[in-house]
Write an enzyme that holds these catalytic residues in place. Structure first.
Site, mmCIF file in Angstrom:
data_model
loop_
_atom_site.group_PDB
_atom_site.id
_atom_site.type_symbol
_atom_site.label_atom_id
_atom_site.label_comp_id
_atom_site.label_asym_id
_atom_site.label_seq_id
_atom_site.Cartn_x
_atom_site.Cartn_y
_atom_site.Cartn_z
ATOM 1 N N GLY A 430 25.047 62.088 36.335
ATOM 2 C CA GLY A 430 25.820 61.215 35.439
ATOM 3 C C GLY A 430 25.088 59.971 35.003
ATOM 4 N N HIS A 692 17.570 58.913 46.728
ATOM 5 C CA HIS A 692 17.614 57.720 47.568
ATOM 6 C C HIS A 692 16.224 57.157 47.811
ATOM 7 C CE1 HIS A 692 21.211 60.121 48.430
ATOM 8 N NE2 HIS A 692 21.803 58.956 48.389
HETATM 9 N N1 GLN Z 1 28.554 59.982 38.282
HETATM 10 C C1 GLN Z 1 28.133 58.989 39.231
HETATM 11 C C2 GLN Z 1 26.684 58.612 38.981
HETATM 12 O O1 GLN Z 1 25.940 59.448 38.538
HETATM 13 C C3 GLN Z 1 28.276 59.510 40.636
HETATM 14 C C4 GLN Z 1 27.951 58.450 41.639
HETATM 15 C C5 GLN Z 1 28.243 58.853 43.064
HETATM 16 O O2 GLN Z 1 28.413 59.999 43.373
HETATM 17 N N2 GLN Z 1 28.296 57.907 43.960
HETATM 18 O O3 GLN Z 1 26.274 57.495 39.269
#
Ligand code: GLN
Ligand code: ZN
Length: 751
Positions: A430, A692
């Site tokens: 996203g 990460h």
């Molecule tokens: N759609 C969100 C993003 O891509 C999902 C974030 C998440 O899962 N914490 O940042």
């Protein structure tokens, strides 16, 4: 009657601890100046407790980073990889929490503290662990409070909870160290006993899932500890749920007092009172330490009177748990709507509430305060700001067909072939990198430094850029990149009825990290579409499917402060209906793929296993309510940043999303083991790029991960995507990584 709280938030009203920590880590603040600032915070927090009229102040609750880490450090539970580091100036301590990049030494793991959003450092215990008491910190802080004229009550995490939360290195059974560790605890209590009449020893595990090993040694452990404490009295503190299966242990502990959380664990109060020993004091945790709502004095007094009728003066009045989980001071909220503000209480106010309730029972309170409280409660119960009949009616009229897609997955799959996706379709989760310019532009709009038009124009340019990059990379399902969102919950909360935001309502999440959760105060509804313009603009730029991006109801619930006048299921389903309308509107506007993120599904899990099924039932129903108003041709995705699936795999399957993307990379796809016993019926994208870390994965590595995944899922049902959103990464890392990801998918297709 004694009155106390179980702990105070450490951060400070201006998040002073955060600032001090981060300057210290950058080398901009000398250690003694850092400690000086911490001392000021402690003094301030003790003063608040004393001024509120509490009988004693809590010491030892102030941690530089985390109180479980403090406990590990105090007993010398220092993992091998850190042992050679110098202890001066907190060096070793902070390395345990944060790792040491220079030497590639990983930090200790972090885990959620029961069902809160606070994360503690998981103690690591290996066979060579020799407990050795280093009580310098708690003794120093306790003396500091004494010298400043406070009556002190030191607090420590108890040994049974500590061992229950610890993880054994290489499968080592931590409980083998129980006896020696308890000896060190005995030493600690003997030391603390010189300074305090009461010592609080936290054993929240009694209200959770206590391992059998802990059960076995509990009573003898506490015999020893009580003996060691001598004249000082132990207050055995439990919280977050009721003590029922372990009630016998708590009552036989021989401690002078037992603290119960009556806000989340009051269900069996009658049984507790029935069995309560003659010589024990009950500390009644009646002021909720985990929310932001004003205490309902009339209701609390009724409960306290009931206890008093049975126990007489063998009781204390207290907060339900440490106030660590609530923001600091409501009086700092100068911009909040006064009507809503009058329903709230933060940590400072909660201290006064505890004192007031105790004075009420003693008959020495200021009755005007009780009258004001009653008025506030009544206004809240009737406010049209909270109660929207149309929302309640809509929820009441939900029918079971609103909880299902039109057809089962195999039929939908056929219908979705019109999306023309290749085998191993590629997508992202996203967000794309949130550059300083993006953040600056959002800030500028908030401060009215730029016009709405300028803002929209900037964001559109950003979206166009992200779409173009994805086209160049050759991704199959595109996203708009989420530049307009600073937070996946706040973005929706700000546009929904029933939400309010604080200026300073920060709560510690871990270390120096704080979150400012939205407050859900009333019935939730959607006054207008929230994402349609952005997504449709993005879709207009490409022939490839554009994925609409929504946050799911359970995640919005779990990451907010939730109203306490209706149950969580009701709030969650109200949110679900609001998002359901957004899902339907996206489809109506030509969006064929819609992702509904449920990053927090597992965070809402209750503490006790026996309550899990009931939670998962309404959590899954809420997701389905959100995701099912669409035709078979529309593909619903969900995403979870979570890898311990075994416990909830069936619930996840019941969510019936067409595609789920999950974190998998850090465990090298091991999480898919869960699918050995239970075949996940729909499509799945186990993350193949660990977002990460700044590291750029090689194509071969990704191919390797995909091949591993094939052992668990057939090729027709596998997707290729990163672990999570890319917003914290830089373009320099993201572009080559996604290039490798797309290349890996192509190799897999050929194979
Ligand atoms: N759609 C969100 C993003 O891509 C999902 C974030 C998440 O899962 N914490 O940042
Ligand atoms: Zn995620």
């Amino acid at each position: 009657m004694k009155k106390h709280i179980l702990g105070f938030p450490r951060m400070g009203i201006r998040r002073e601890l955060k600032a001090a920590l981060e300057s210290l880590w950058k080398g901009e603040l000398a250690f003694d100046l850092f400690e000086e600032r911490c001392r000021e915070l402690r003094l301030r927090h003790w003063t608040i407790q004393k001024d509120a009229g509490l009988s004693m102040v809590t010491t030892g609750d102030f941690a530089w980073y985390d109180h479980v880490l403090d406990t590990a450090y105090m007993f010398n539970a220092i993992p091998e990889r850190f042992r050679a580091l110098p202890k001066e100036n907190g060096e070793l301590y902070f390395k345990m929490a944060r790792g040491d990049e220079r030497f590639n030494t990983p930090a200790m793991e972090m885990t959620k503290w029961f069902n809160t959003n606070y994360h503690y450092i998981t103690p690591e215990i290996d066979k060579d662990f020799v407990p050795q008491l280093n009580a310098e910190k708690i003794l120093k802080e306790t003396k500091e409070a004494l010298d400043a004229g406070f009556v002190v009550k030191p607090v420590v995490v108890g040994p049974i909870t500590f061992l229950s939360l610890a993880k054994g290195v290489d499968g080592y059974n931590c409980w083998e160290k129980a006896a020696v560790l308890v000896d060190s605890y005995a030493q600690l209590l003997a030391e603390l006993a010189q300074y305090a009449e009461w010592i609080q020893i936290d054993e929240p595990i009694l209200a959770g899932e206590l391992p059998e090993e802990g059960r076995k040694i509990f009573v003898e452990t506490y015999q020893k500890l009580n003996a060691a404490a001598g004249n000082a009295k132990l207050l055995l503190a439990t919280y977050f749920d009721s003590v029922d299966d372990n009630l016998d242990l708590a009552l036989q502990s021989g401690c002078a007092a037992l603290h119960l959380d009556l806000t989340r664990g009051g269900k069996n109060l009658d049984e507790v009172l029935e069995k309560f020993p003659q010589n024990m004091i009950l500390s009644a945790g009646i002021v909720d330490g985990r929310n932001i709502w004003k205490n309902n004095f009339a209701a609390s007094v009724a409960t306290l009177r009931k206890i008093q009728a049975k126990l007489g003066d063998r009781m204390m009045v207290a907060s339900s748990c440490s106030l660590l989980h609530s923001p600091v001071d409501l009086s700092e909220e100068t911009l909040m709507d006064p009507e809503i503000k009058n329903w709230m209480a933060f940590a400072v106010q909660k201290c006064s509430e505890v004192a007031f309730l105790s004075d009420y029972l003693d008959g020495t309170c200021d009755w005007r305060i009780a009258a004001e409280n009653a008025v506030a409660m009544q206004e809240r119960a009737q406010s049209s700001r909270i109660h929207r009949p149309e929302v309640k009616e809509r929820l009441a009229s939900v029918t079971s067909d609103m909880l299902s897609r039109k057809s089962p997955y195999p039929v939908r799959r056929k219908a979705q072939e019109s999306l023309n996706l290749p085998l191993f379709p590629t997508t992202t989760i996203g967000s794309f990198p949130q550059t300083p310019e993006i953040r600056r532009t959002r800030r500028a709009l908030r401060k009215n430094e730029i016009s709405q038009e300028e803002y929209v124009e900037f964001m559109k340019k950003e979206i166009a850029f992200v779409v173009q990059k994805q086209e160049e990379l050759g991704l199959d399902v595109l996203v708009h990149g989420e530049p307009e969102r600073n937070d996946m919950v706040e973005y929706f909360g700000e546009q929904l009825n029933g939400f309010v935001f604080t200026q300073n309502g920060w709560v510690q999440s871990y270390g120096s990290r704080c979150v400012k959760p939205p407050v859900i105060y009333g019935d939730v509804s959607r006054p207008a579409p929230m994402t349609i313009d952005w997504i449709c603009y993005a879709q207009s730029l490409t022939k490839k499917p554009m994925k609409g991006m929504l946050t799911g109801p359970v995640t919005i619930l779990c990451w907010s402060f939730v109203r306490d006048d209706v149950d969580r299921e009701t709030v969650c389903k109200q949110i679900a209906l609001a998002i359901r309308d957004e899902t339907a509107d996206l489809e109506k506007n030509g969006v064929r793929v819609i992702q509904i993120d449920e990053a927090a599904l597992s965070e809402g899990m209750p503490i006790k296993k026996r309550d899990a099924a009931a939670y998962l039932k309404w959590a899954v129903e809420s997701f389905r309510l959100t995701s099912t108003p669409v035709e078979d041709e529309t593909q619903i995705h969900t995403h979870m940043c979570y890898s311990e699936f075994n416990k909830i795999i069936r619930a996840i399957a019941e969510m019936d999303a067409d595609v789920i993307s999950i974190e998998a990379c850090r465990s090298k796809m091991e999480l898919l083991e869960a699918f050995r016993e239970f075949e996940y019926p729909n499509e799945i994208g186990p993350g193949v790029y660990d977002i990460h870390s700044p590291r750029i994965p090689e194509t071969e590595e990704i191919v390797d991960l995909l091949e591993r995944s094939l052992q668990y899922e057939p090729a027709e049902r596998l997707w290729v995507n990163p672990d999570c959103g890319l917003k914290t990464r830089r373009w320099e890392e993201v572009l080559p990584s996604l290039e490798h990801m797309v290349a890996a998918a192509k190799i897999m297709r050929e194979k």
